[in-house]
Enzyme design. Structure first.
Site, PDB file in Angstrom:
ATOM      1  N   GLU A  23       0.814  -1.212   0.000  1.00 53.78           N
ATOM      2  CA  GLU A  23       0.000   0.000   0.000  1.00 53.78           C
ATOM      3  C   GLU A  23       0.856   1.274   0.000  1.00 53.78           C
ATOM      4  O   GLU A  23       0.559   2.219  -0.714  1.00 53.78           O
ATOM      5  CB  GLU A  23      -0.909  -0.041   1.249  1.00 53.78           C
ATOM      6  N   ASP A  24       1.910   1.302   0.766  1.00 55.93           N
ATOM      7  CA  ASP A  24       2.634   2.557   1.003  1.00 55.93           C
ATOM      8  C   ASP A  24       4.003   2.671   0.376  1.00 55.93           C
ATOM      9  O   ASP A  24       4.656   3.704   0.496  1.00 55.93           O
ATOM     10  CB  ASP A  24       2.806   2.785   2.522  1.00 55.93           C
TER      11      ASP A  24
END
Ligand code: MN
Length: 547
Positions: free
Chosen positions: A101-102
């Protein structure tokens, strides 16, 4: 009924008695390692360490809103799972859970480095993280819970997500107040409820307490104060009671550990709301939990307690013979205590206590004979099936079956509409079914679909959590081939209906053409045909007049 022990762990005490949020203490990798060394072998621990190095590099330079280095968050999540002694893969996946996700790291890279299983776990957590389930009214919550469970085909995914949410809640104070409240509401309706349903009571209690404190700080403080006032009156009484019980059990030659406990503030609040009671009217705030060696002892202790204090009729529950749906086992009884207040007594074995705190997570506990994830998953499902057998004897088995099927062996797909509503479909449903579920006009005119912004053909199968959109065109019409990939009865009925109309219209068109030709052959084109003549002509052609 969630009950919190008086001697509580440091982690959960923070949320209680209106102490308010304090910055979480940072979890260090060295701490996690020593926690893991208690139950994992060296190879497993170094595998986790490798995941840590990988994650620390990937999150390098990133900070949380609080300003601390990002890596402390995944470390804390891993530590929560280590407290429950989860298996190596869960712990590694927890450390890696925000990587997809990051950071630019892809799922494939995780698979190459750590294997397919861990990559699947991390990917599963990311998919849940990507879903935006805000703005929803209360009625939607149940659908979202079901969707999340359906999405996490491996229940460890949901356990990692719950730990993630718990750490985020513990560190909520760094966000603006409005956002805190929004997240707290979502946590209460979705994540605390899931933790509760899976029987992970220690987490569901803490999620509830922090959420409640965040949403209603004044109510929380008032109740905390009232509870403290009441407690100071009762404390010495409770101590005496505890001593009396311990001696009485020892005399009866039962090896038992007695712990006093009191209800959570949120569960007191919920009971006040539900029963429209004031705080003063609420009973069984205090109680005892008695832990024994085996289930025979549970019943012996029950006998001794009932000999000591009068039980309140109708309040005895045998969850050992008939466990709760999530596997919870214990004996519950309520007795008249020493200070004119009723006390709930829970009696259970060490093992029952462990399952009561860890719930379904208890099934991913690392075993030295190295049970793989799949095997322990199978074990957990078997456990659920065993429960099912037990439950067949109870009053409403069909409802229980339905529950278990929907929640844990999902046969339904949940997707989002462009407006953010959730629609439910049977397994195998396609984009076309989705179009007809919106409206039959949308179905009849659809030409294509987008799943998560990507163009896909109409026969593409829906997957849990997809954001689905359909494109329509005025000139579009259903074709017979649609019937081969529409699965819902709503879509199939609409398509059949539309095809019939199309055939009728075609026949009319054909009939008109034949009529014109016939009229021409008869040499009557120059004049208008009288209605009678027209009828005769139609009859010769075996055609009916349609409008
Ligand atoms: Mn996270």
């Amino acid at each position: 009924m969630p009950i919190r022990p008086l001697r509580r762990s440091r982690a959960s005490s923070r949320a209680l008695f209106g102490i308010g949020f304090r910055p979480e203490r940072r979890v260090l990798i060295s701490e996690l390692i020593s926690q893991l060394e208690v139950y994992l072998d060296n190879d497993a621990v170094s595998e986790v360490y490798r995941a840590y190095v990988f994650a620390a590099e990937a999150h390098e330079g990133q900070t949380r809103i609080s300003g601390e280095p990002y890596i402390y968050h995944p470390l804390a999540v891993a530590q929560l799972l280590a407290e429950k002694q989860l298996d190596t893969k869960s712990i590694s996946a927890a450390i890696l859970h925000d990587i997809i996700e990051d950071t630019p790291t892809a799922k494939e890279q995780i698979a190459t480095e750590f294997g397919e299983d861990i990559a699947l776990l991390v990917d599963g957590v990311s998919k849940i993280t990507q879903i935006e389930f805000d703005s929803k009214e209360h009625a939607e919550a149940e659908n979202i819970r079901k969707m999340l469970l359906a999405m996490s085909q491996d229940i460890r995914v949901i356990l990692i997500k719950l730990a993630d949410r718990l750490h985020n809640m513990r560190t909520l104070e760094s966000l603006p107040v409005e956002k805190q409240k929004r997240i707290a509401r979502q946590t209460l309706e979705i994540f605390a409820a899931i933790a509760n349903r899976l029987g992970v009571y220690s987490w569901s209690r803490e999620l509830e307490e922090i959420s409640f404190q965040t949403i209603y700080p004044k109510r929380y403080d008032a109740l905390a104060k009232a509870l403290r006032r009441r407690e100071s009156h009762r404390r010495s009484g409770m101590k005496k009671l505890l001593a009396v019980m311990e001696t009485h059990l020892k005399e009866g030659d039962v090896n038992a550990q007695v712990v006093s406990r009191e209800k959570d503030i949120f569960s007191i609040y919920r009971k006040m709301q539900r029963k429209r009671m004031s705080f003063e009217e609420i009973q069984d705030i205090y109680g005892f939990r008695i832990i024994v060696n085996n289930s025979d002892d549970c019943y012996r202790v029950l006998g001794r307690i009932h000999g000591l204090y009068k039980p309140i009729p109708g309040r005895f529950k045998d969850y050992i013979a008939i466990p709760k749906a999530n596997g919870y086992q214990s004996l519950h009884t309520t007795v008249f205590g020493a200070f004119g207040e009723s006390l709930e007594v829970q009696i259970r074995t060490e093992e029952m206590n462990r399952i009561a705190e860890a719930g379904i997570a208890a099934h991913w506990v690392y075993k030295s004979d190295d049970i793989t994830g799949k095997q322990s998953q199978a074990q957990a499902r078997q456990w659920l099936l065993d429960l099912l057998d037990t439950q067949k004897q109870v009053a409403n088995p069909s409802e229980f079956l339905e529950h278990l099927k929907v929640d844990l062996f999902p046969d339904k797909i949940y997707v989002f509409t462009p407006k953010g509503d959730i629609k439910k479909f049977p397994q195998g449903a396609t984009a076309l079914d989705f179009a007809y579920a919106i409206h039959s006009d949308v179905g009849n005119r659809c030409v294509g679909a987008r799943f998560n912004q990507q163009l896909v053909p109409l026969h593409t199968r829906l997957r849990n959590g997809d954001h689905v959109e359909v494109t329509t065109s005025r000139s579009a019409l259903p074709t017979p081939s649609w019937l081969s990939y529409a699965t819902t009865s709503k879509a199939r009925t609409a398509i059949r209906g539309n095809l019939k109309t199309q055939r009728r219209k075609d026949s009319v068109r054909l009939g008109r053409k034949l009529l014109d030709r016939a009229v021409k052959t008869l040499g009557t084109t120059s004049r208008r045909v009288s209605p009678t003549r027209r009828q005769q002509l139609l009859q010769t052609l075996h055609l009916e007049e349609w409008d």
